[in-house]
Scaffold this motif. Sequence first.
Motif, short mmCIF file in Angstrom:
data_model
loop_
_atom_site.label_atom_id
_atom_site.label_comp_id
_atom_site.label_asym_id
_atom_site.label_seq_id
_atom_site.Cartn_x
_atom_site.Cartn_y
_atom_site.Cartn_z
N PRO A 19 0.79 -1.23 0.00
CA PRO A 19 0.00 0.00 0.00
C PRO A 19 0.82 1.28 0.00
O PRO A 19 0.43 2.27 -0.63
CB PRO A 19 -0.83 -0.15 1.29
N ALA A 22 2.22 1.69 -3.51
CA ALA A 22 1.13 2.04 -4.42
C ALA A 22 0.76 3.51 -4.26
O ALA A 22 0.49 4.21 -5.23
CB ALA A 22 -0.07 1.15 -4.16
N LEU A 23 0.73 3.98 -3.01
CA LEU A 23 0.44 5.39 -2.76
C LEU A 23 1.51 6.28 -3.36
O LEU A 23 1.20 7.29 -4.01
CB LEU A 23 0.33 5.63 -1.25
N GLN A 26 1.04 6.73 -7.04
CA GLN A 26 -0.06 7.63 -7.39
C GLN A 26 0.32 9.09 -7.12
O GLN A 26 -0.04 9.98 -7.89
CB GLN A 26 -1.31 7.26 -6.58
N SER A 124 -2.28 10.89 2.60
CA SER A 124 -1.36 11.13 1.47
C SER A 124 0.08 11.27 1.95
O SER A 124 0.97 11.55 1.15
CB SER A 124 -1.78 12.39 0.71
N ILE A 191 -8.49 -1.60 1.78
CA ILE A 191 -7.47 -1.50 0.72
C ILE A 191 -7.80 -2.47 -0.40
O ILE A 191 -8.04 -3.66 -0.16
CB ILE A 191 -6.07 -1.77 1.30
N GLN A 195 -3.87 -2.40 -3.99
CA GLN A 195 -3.18 -1.90 -2.80
C GLN A 195 -3.45 -0.42 -2.51
O GLN A 195 -2.74 0.20 -1.73
CB GLN A 195 -1.66 -2.16 -2.89
N LEU A 196 -4.48 0.14 -3.11
CA LEU A 196 -4.84 1.54 -2.86
C LEU A 196 -6.01 1.62 -1.89
O LEU A 196 -6.93 0.80 -1.94
CB LEU A 196 -5.19 2.24 -4.17
N ARG A 198 -9.42 2.52 -0.39
CA ARG A 198 -10.73 2.86 -0.96
C ARG A 198 -11.67 3.45 0.09
O ARG A 198 -12.62 4.12 -0.26
CB ARG A 198 -11.39 1.62 -1.55
N TRP A 229 -8.88 6.28 -8.61
CA TRP A 229 -7.44 6.55 -8.56
C TRP A 229 -6.88 6.56 -9.97
O TRP A 229 -7.20 5.71 -10.79
CB TRP A 229 -6.72 5.47 -7.76
#
Length: 254
Positions: A19, A22-23, A26, A124, A191, A195-196, A198, A229
């Motif tokens: 995660p 993945a963050l 993004q 974030s 998640i 892996q984002l 939700r 995303w």
Amino acid sequence: MSVAVIVPPSAVAEARLDPVAALRRQLASGNGVTFSNVTVFKSWDGEPTASRLSGVHELAHGEVIASEFLDPKDGRNPERFIVFPDRYYEQSSLWRKHLPEGKSWLVIRDKQSLALTCGHMRLSHPATLKALLAGAKARRPAGVYDGTRTTLYEGIITLGDVAKADPDLLVLDRKPTGIYAQVRINWKLWIGQDQLVRRCQSSSLLPGWPGIDDLEPMQFDDDVRLSRWGRATDIKPPAADQVATHDELIDMPE
């Protein structure tokens, strides 16, 4: 007889993501994410007050660089905001009658803190997400959000530990120290398979407003949903001829 299974490179790369990674991907993408959240605040008189926001965040350079959102209020007088790190634009009934003819937006030039927030946590901020997941006390399969089946993580973290991960964190306009650092946040994260995050829920009880001794504890419950995303996003300010500055407002009370 054996059969070779060919896995697309993109699927392999996604499977390796956690995660936090993945963050980070993004946050560097130049794209965006849609959000909606409901915050319930229960003050000293015991009457809960709910507020709702929905909109989109633009992500680039490892952070949130712009946000555009709607506050529906009572449904009759919604407020719109377009926010950048050094200013924000507001369109609301509060200023409408004070705007010069032909203007529909007010600009406030002031430093803004942009983030994907869930209660008193900035999702974030990769180190914050890492700290939450490291302290997760439970993990189990959960429902489908934004078209992806999710895994639910949940746990408890103190504001002090959130501040250790995110030194820029402010709570009620101050850094959480003393009894505020001991405040416990009950949190849940849903998640997706990519892996984002939700969905996020958080609940915390603050001991009152710093410096005001006669206020009772304040309960904050937040429910945030994140979707789309990677959506193409390019948030721009309103047209210059539609924007007034504070000095241009008319019939303002002394």
